[in-house]
Design an enzyme around this catalytic site. Structure first.
Site, PDB file in Angstrom:
ATOM      1  CG  HIS A  65      -1.712   1.120   1.280  1.00  0.00           C
ATOM      2  ND1 HIS A  65      -3.335   0.739   1.224  1.00  0.00           N
ATOM      3  CD2 HIS A  65      -1.764   2.450   1.136  1.00  0.00           C
ATOM      4  CE1 HIS A  65      -3.951   2.026   1.156  1.00  0.00           C
ATOM      5  NE2 HIS A  65      -3.024   3.083   1.216  1.00  0.00           N
ATOM      6  CG  HIS A 120      -1.586   6.939  -1.828  1.00  0.00           C
ATOM      7  ND1 HIS A 120      -2.816   6.984  -2.203  1.00  0.00           N
ATOM      8  CD2 HIS A 120      -1.543   5.976  -0.448  1.00  0.00           C
ATOM      9  CE1 HIS A 120      -3.712   6.299  -1.312  1.00  0.00           C
ATOM     10  NE2 HIS A 120      -2.804   6.046  -0.308  1.00  0.00           N
ATOM     11  CG  ASP A 158      -1.126   5.364   3.529  1.00  0.00           C
ATOM     12  OD1 ASP A 158      -1.197   5.203   2.423  1.00  0.00           O
ATOM     13  OD2 ASP A 158      -1.576   5.928   4.550  1.00  0.00           O
TER      14      ASP A 158
HETATM   15 ZN   LIG Z   1      -3.657   4.912   1.647  1.00  0.00          ZN
END
Ligand SMILES: [Zn+2]
Length: 455
Positions: free
Chosen positions: A83, A85, A335
């Site tokens: 995970h 971005h 993240d």
């Molecule tokens: Zn996220």
């Protein structure tokens, strides 16, 4: 044919040699049993390669066919990032810092930065961080991409990046509706257009939708698109300190009834850190029956959550220990790497595991091993890698050599891989870091933070 020799493998006693045939693994056998191998520390002898001399294009293998002598170090399948971005990465402070530190201000700051997005801007930042991932031995990455942009600029850039890095990193892309599906103009159409353009997974953000009903509807839309296009599903789910945010039960039930099961993932689920005992108990059964995966992102969520609390401030993380005990697959993700939601990071899975251990109180010996699995095997299950992952005959020859005696040792000393092998080639090498200590009255000594009695 080349060899990784003198490898310490999790779950096996003694040292082993691993064959690499082109871009695939061959046999794995106790050290010295495969023809042409030598014990650790022995000088390379010329001309004893089991399958002829190494191809010079395949990396700096010696004439012996030894690609890497692991010298007793831990050899593991590569780290897996479940995970991140990548479209927002390396933008911390642009156009302004997230002053409150909350998730909501992060979304507002990104909304301003998004107005300036170009394909080159996204591609160059994402590629830079993917190089950091490769240097850290992370060879599988799942990245969410914001598709609440009528131009889908970031998505097109990331589709191009996925193609460009594929010889080193397997990149999965998730169509992520950052500003909602039902609460954003043309949200469902943008999500479906992303599916059409070739993402690997469909996302959602039900807790951000305007109403509870919109949240449920947004998950139904995401599942419908995932099923019609044969895609995976990974939703940002309940990323809020609100015990009333209970979309993960909806996601799990849709995954079970629709048959998506372990092809579906709920990311963040931080509201679980606020659920009462009775509801948590009920939820464990719902999640375990569904087969869905959970991804906990300790670095970002320790920072983002609890911002509206007076003391005591809650941790704001999903129930890691409890869900593992209930048989749910849980992985740790990074993240954000230097963006409006988390300003730090070097794309290191070992850093994530260390913080995850502290945050989720995984301090038992077996729990520390589990935390290592949460950035390797368990994360690979989130990505659905199946036979595309692991050190076994016929699988893609991807591995990391860690100058450590165990997963525990690697996490504790944060050892960077000495070698990263992708598709049978060495793609990263890190010389060991040694500190020279000159203590008054003593001879200088090297310090590597290994306890003396463990040597
Ligand atoms: Zn996220």
């Amino acid at each position: 044919m080349k060899l990784v020799t003198n490898a310490r493998l999790a779950g096996r006693d003694g040292l082993h040699d691993i064959e690499i045939d082109g871009d695939r693994f061959g046999r794995v056998a106790p050290a010295g049993e495969l023809a042409g191998t030598q014990p650790a520390g022995a000088p390379d002898g010329p001309g004893d390669a089991p399958g002829g001399p190494a191809d010079p294009a395949d990396g700096p293998a010696g004439a012996s066919g030894v690609l890497v002598d692991a010298a007793g170090g831990l050899v593991s399948p590569p780290f897996v990032e479940p995970h991140v971005h990548l479209d927002t990465t390396l933008t911390a402070g642009e156009p302004r810092w997230n002053a409150s530190g909350s998730l909501w201000e992060g979304i507002a700051v990104w909304s301003e930065r998004k107005a300036d997005l170009t394909r080159d801007d996204v591609a160059s930042r994402a590629t830079e961080v993917l190089r950091w991932y490769a240097a850290n031995g992370v060879l599988h990455v799942r990245s969410h991409v914001d598709v609440t942009d009528p131009g889908l600029v970031a998505l097109d850039a990331m589709l191009e990046v996925r193609e460009r890095v594929k010889d080193v990193i397997g990149l999965q892309l998730v169509a992520f509706p950052q500003e909602g599906i039902c609460s954003f103009e043309n949200g469902p159409e943008l999500l479906e257009e992303a599916a059409r353009r070739g993402v690997d997974a469909v996302g959602a953000i039900p807790h951000f939708e305007d109403t509870r009903e919109d949240g449920v509807r947004s998950l139904e839309i995401a599942f419908d698109i995932a099923q019609r296009y044969g895609l995976l599903l990974d939703a940002h789910c309940d990323e809020i300190d609100d015990e009333q945010s209970r979309f993960v039960e909806v996601l799990a039930t849709l995954a079970r009834r629709g048959g998506l099961r372990d092809r579906a993932t709920a990311s963040h689920t931080t509201a679980m850190g606020s659920y009462n005992g009775a509801y948590s108990y009920k939820l464990q059964r719902i999640l375990a029956r569904s087969g869905i995966n959970l991804v906990c992102n300790p670095l970002a969520n320790l920072c983002l959550q609890g911002r509206f609390d007076a003391y005591p401030k809650r941790r704001g993380l999903t129930q890691v220990k409890e869900m593992l005990a209930a048989g749910v697959n849980v992985a740790f993700g990074h993240d954000d790497v230097m963006d409006p939601w988390f300003p730090l990071g070097t794309a290191s899975s070992l850093q994530v595991a260390l913080v995850g251990i502290a945050a989720a109180q995984l301090t038992g010996a077996a729990e520390i091993d589990e935390a290592f699995a949460m950035v390797t095997d368990r994360a690979a299950r989130v990505l659905g890698l199946g036979d595309g992952y692991g050190i076994a005959p016929g699988r893609p020859a991807n591995l990391v050599v860690l100058p450590a005696s165990s997963p525990y040792d690697a996490v504790r000393r944060q050892t960077r891989p000495s070698h990263v092998v992708a598709r049978g080639r060495i793609v990263a090498e890190t010389p060991p870091a040694v500190t020279r200590l000159t203590w008054p009255g003593r001879d200088p000594e090297d310090v590597d933070f290994v306890r003396t009695r463990d040597r």
